[in-house]
Design a protein around this motif. Structure first.
Motif, PDB file in Angstrom:
ATOM      1  N   SER A 161     -29.390  32.397   1.301  1.00  0.00           N
ATOM      2  CA  SER A 161     -29.121  30.971   1.053  1.00  0.00           C
ATOM      3  C   SER A 161     -27.749  30.577   1.584  1.00  0.00           C
ATOM      4  CB  SER A 161     -29.192  30.663  -0.444  1.00  0.00           C
ATOM      5  OG  SER A 161     -30.460  30.967  -0.944  1.00  0.00           O
ATOM      6  N   LEU A 162     -26.780  31.472   1.392  1.00  0.00           N
ATOM      7  CA  LEU A 162     -25.427  31.219   1.901  1.00  0.00           C
ATOM      8  C   LEU A 162     -25.427  31.185   3.427  1.00  0.00           C
ATOM      9  CD1 LEU A 162     -22.502  30.796   0.944  1.00  0.00           C
ATOM     10  CD2 LEU A 162     -22.186  33.271   1.145  1.00  0.00           C
ATOM     11  N   ALA A 163     -26.178  32.099   4.054  1.00  0.00           N
ATOM     12  CA  ALA A 163     -26.281  32.127   5.518  1.00  0.00           C
ATOM     13  C   ALA A 163     -26.953  30.850   6.033  1.00  0.00           C
ATOM     14  CB  ALA A 163     -27.062  33.356   5.968  1.00  0.00           C
ATOM     15  N   LEU A 164     -27.997  30.398   5.345  1.00  0.00           N
ATOM     16  CA  LEU A 164     -28.675  29.158   5.739  1.00  0.00           C
ATOM     17  C   LEU A 164     -27.726  27.977   5.642  1.00  0.00           C
ATOM     18  CD1 LEU A 164     -31.251  27.569   6.506  1.00  0.00           C
ATOM     19  CD2 LEU A 164     -31.736  27.407   4.044  1.00  0.00           C
ATOM     20  N   MET A 165     -26.984  27.896   4.543  1.00  0.00           N
ATOM     21  CA  MET A 165     -26.034  26.795   4.374  1.00  0.00           C
ATOM     22  C   MET A 165     -24.964  26.827   5.463  1.00  0.00           C
ATOM     23  SD  MET A 165     -23.489  25.921   1.210  1.00  0.00           S
ATOM     24  CE  MET A 165     -24.724  25.294   0.110  1.00  0.00           C
ATOM     25  N   LEU A 168     -20.001  19.755  -6.899  1.00  0.00           N
ATOM     26  CA  LEU A 168     -20.374  21.080  -7.399  1.00  0.00           C
ATOM     27  C   LEU A 168     -21.829  21.106  -7.845  1.00  0.00           C
ATOM     28  CD1 LEU A 168     -17.164  22.093  -9.371  1.00  0.00           C
ATOM     29  CD2 LEU A 168     -17.991  23.044  -7.207  1.00  0.00           C
ATOM     30  N   SER A 169     -22.307  19.986  -8.388  1.00  0.00           N
ATOM     31  CA  SER A 169     -23.714  19.940  -8.819  1.00  0.00           C
ATOM     32  C   SER A 169     -24.649  20.096  -7.625  1.00  0.00           C
ATOM     33  CB  SER A 169     -24.010  18.643  -9.577  1.00  0.00           C
ATOM     34  OG  SER A 169     -24.118  17.548  -8.693  1.00  0.00           O
ATOM     35  N   TYR A 170     -24.220  19.619  -6.451  1.00  0.00           N
ATOM     36  CA  TYR A 170     -25.027  19.817  -5.250  1.00  0.00           C
ATOM     37  C   TYR A 170     -25.188  21.309  -4.965  1.00  0.00           C
ATOM     38  CZ  TYR A 170     -26.028  20.680  -0.375  1.00  0.00           C
ATOM     39  OH  TYR A 170     -26.560  21.196   0.773  1.00  0.00           O
ATOM     40  N   TYR A 171     -24.093  22.050  -5.006  1.00  0.00           N
ATOM     41  CA  TYR A 171     -24.154  23.482  -4.713  1.00  0.00           C
ATOM     42  C   TYR A 171     -24.972  24.231  -5.761  1.00  0.00           C
ATOM     43  CZ  TYR A 171     -20.776  22.572  -1.092  1.00  0.00           C
ATOM     44  OH  TYR A 171     -20.159  22.090   0.033  1.00  0.00           O
ATOM     45  N   LEU A 172     -24.846  23.833  -7.020  1.00  0.00           N
ATOM     46  CA  LEU A 172     -25.657  24.462  -8.068  1.00  0.00           C
ATOM     47  C   LEU A 172     -27.143  24.215  -7.821  1.00  0.00           C
ATOM     48  CD1 LEU A 172     -23.521  23.628 -11.238  1.00  0.00           C
ATOM     49  CD2 LEU A 172     -23.886  25.891 -10.208  1.00  0.00           C
ATOM     50  N   ARG A 173     -27.487  22.964  -7.496  1.00  0.00           N
ATOM     51  CA  ARG A 173     -28.890  22.631  -7.225  1.00  0.00           C
ATOM     52  C   ARG A 173     -29.392  23.349  -5.979  1.00  0.00           C
ATOM     53  NH1 ARG A 173     -28.761  17.179  -6.078  1.00  0.00           N
ATOM     54  NH2 ARG A 173     -26.526  17.103  -6.386  1.00  0.00           N
ATOM     55  N   TYR A 174     -28.539  23.426  -4.955  1.00  0.00           N
ATOM     56  CA  TYR A 174     -28.923  24.086  -3.711  1.00  0.00           C
ATOM     57  C   TYR A 174     -29.265  25.558  -3.968  1.00  0.00           C
ATOM     58  CZ  TYR A 174     -28.586  26.302   0.838  1.00  0.00           C
ATOM     59  OH  TYR A 174     -28.863  27.044   1.951  1.00  0.00           O
ATOM     60  N   PHE A 175     -28.342  26.282  -4.624  1.00  0.00           N
ATOM     61  CA  PHE A 175     -28.583  27.702  -4.862  1.00  0.00           C
ATOM     62  C   PHE A 175     -29.718  27.930  -5.863  1.00  0.00           C
ATOM     63  CE2 PHE A 175     -24.307  28.126  -3.005  1.00  0.00           C
ATOM     64  CZ  PHE A 175     -24.609  29.084  -2.048  1.00  0.00           C
ATOM     65  N   TYR A 176     -29.889  27.006  -6.803  1.00  0.00           N
ATOM     66  CA  TYR A 176     -31.002  27.113  -7.756  1.00  0.00           C
ATOM     67  C   TYR A 176     -32.340  27.039  -7.021  1.00  0.00           C
ATOM     68  CZ  TYR A 176     -34.153  25.957 -11.600  1.00  0.00           C
ATOM     69  OH  TYR A 176     -35.196  25.948 -12.491  1.00  0.00           O
ATOM     70  N   CYS A 177     -32.423  26.171  -5.983  1.00  0.00           N
ATOM     71  CA  CYS A 177     -33.676  26.000  -5.236  1.00  0.00           C
ATOM     72  C   CYS A 177     -33.902  27.086  -4.186  1.00  0.00           C
ATOM     73  CB  CYS A 177     -33.699  24.633  -4.553  1.00  0.00           C
ATOM     74  SG  CYS A 177     -33.820  23.259  -5.698  1.00  0.00           S
ATOM     75  N   TYR A 178     -32.851  27.497  -3.501  1.00  0.00           N
ATOM     76  CA  TYR A 178     -33.033  28.389  -2.347  1.00  0.00           C
ATOM     77  C   TYR A 178     -32.851  29.878  -2.644  1.00  0.00           C
ATOM     78  CZ  TYR A 178     -33.499  24.416   0.732  1.00  0.00           C
ATOM     79  OH  TYR A 178     -33.953  23.280   1.332  1.00  0.00           O
TER      80      TYR A 178
END
Length: 199
Positions: free
Chosen positions: A74-78, A55-65
């Motif tokens: 960001s969701l479309a990119l993922m 879950l921390s990965y997803y939090l960091r991902y959305f925080y950055c993108y």
């Protein structure tokens, strides 16, 4: 001695292997679903530390993108990256497996069966990078806990052992492996077509 040192511990490892390690591409259904399934498995088996890290990965991902692309961008990119990743994953793992002869239990020793069920792809800088060192699939089957970047070190020993005991050790080019996957799928498709369409 080889079987005692390497094969029997491998069998015990397989018995202890949990669902997180059994990543079957046929059940993937796509990159996004695969990650949802992994989360579900972590919750079901109470792997709380793994769940927190994931879950921390997803939090960091959305925080950055999110500041760059917005939430939906960001969701479309993922989703797109997971789509590409899942297709890459299937090609890399199946080029060593699908074309191989796996019919039924022939009551052979474990080592021989592993070598019949998989093959290696020639080593090169590109092949090592593209496959994440899974071009050494034979060694991956025999030593699943060995770091993948070390497979090339043990491969000559495995090959010499196979030559000594006259066990086929199959090595292909990347192109041959890819074309074998396509021809194998075509053969399977023709069988299904004949069985279900041309009754």
């Amino acid at each position: 001695r080889f079987a005692e040192r390497f094969v029997e511990p491998r069998c015990e490892t397989l018995e202890r292997t949990g669902p997180l390690e059994r990543r079957d591409p046929e059940r993937m259904g796509g990159g996004v679903y695969f990650h949802i399934q992994i989360m579900q498995t972590m919750i079901t088996h109470r792997h709380w530390a793994d769940l927190v890290w994931s879950l921390s990965y997803y939090l960091r991902y959305f925080y950055c993108y999110t500041p760059l692309y917005g939430f939906f961008g960001s969701l479309a990119l993922m989703t797109f990256v997971r789509f590409l990743e899942s297709h890459w994953f299937v090609w890399v793992t199946q080029m060593n497996h699908i074309p191989m002869e796996i019919e039924y239990e022939k009551r052979q020793d474990w080592l021989t069966m592993q070598l019949q069920a998989t093959c290696n792809i020639e080593q090169s800088f590109f092949n090592d990078w593209f496959s994440g060192h899974l071009n050494f699939q034979i060694e991956h089957h025999l030593f699943p806990r060995m770091p993948r970047h070390n497979y090339h070190l043990v491969a000559p020993r495995v090959r010499a052992l196979c030559e000594k005991h006259r066990i086929p050790y199959q090595l292909k080019t990347l192109w041959q492996a890819m074309t074998d996957v396509v021809s194998s799928l075509k053969s399977s498709g023709d069988l299904w077509l004949d069985a279900y369409l041309h009754k």
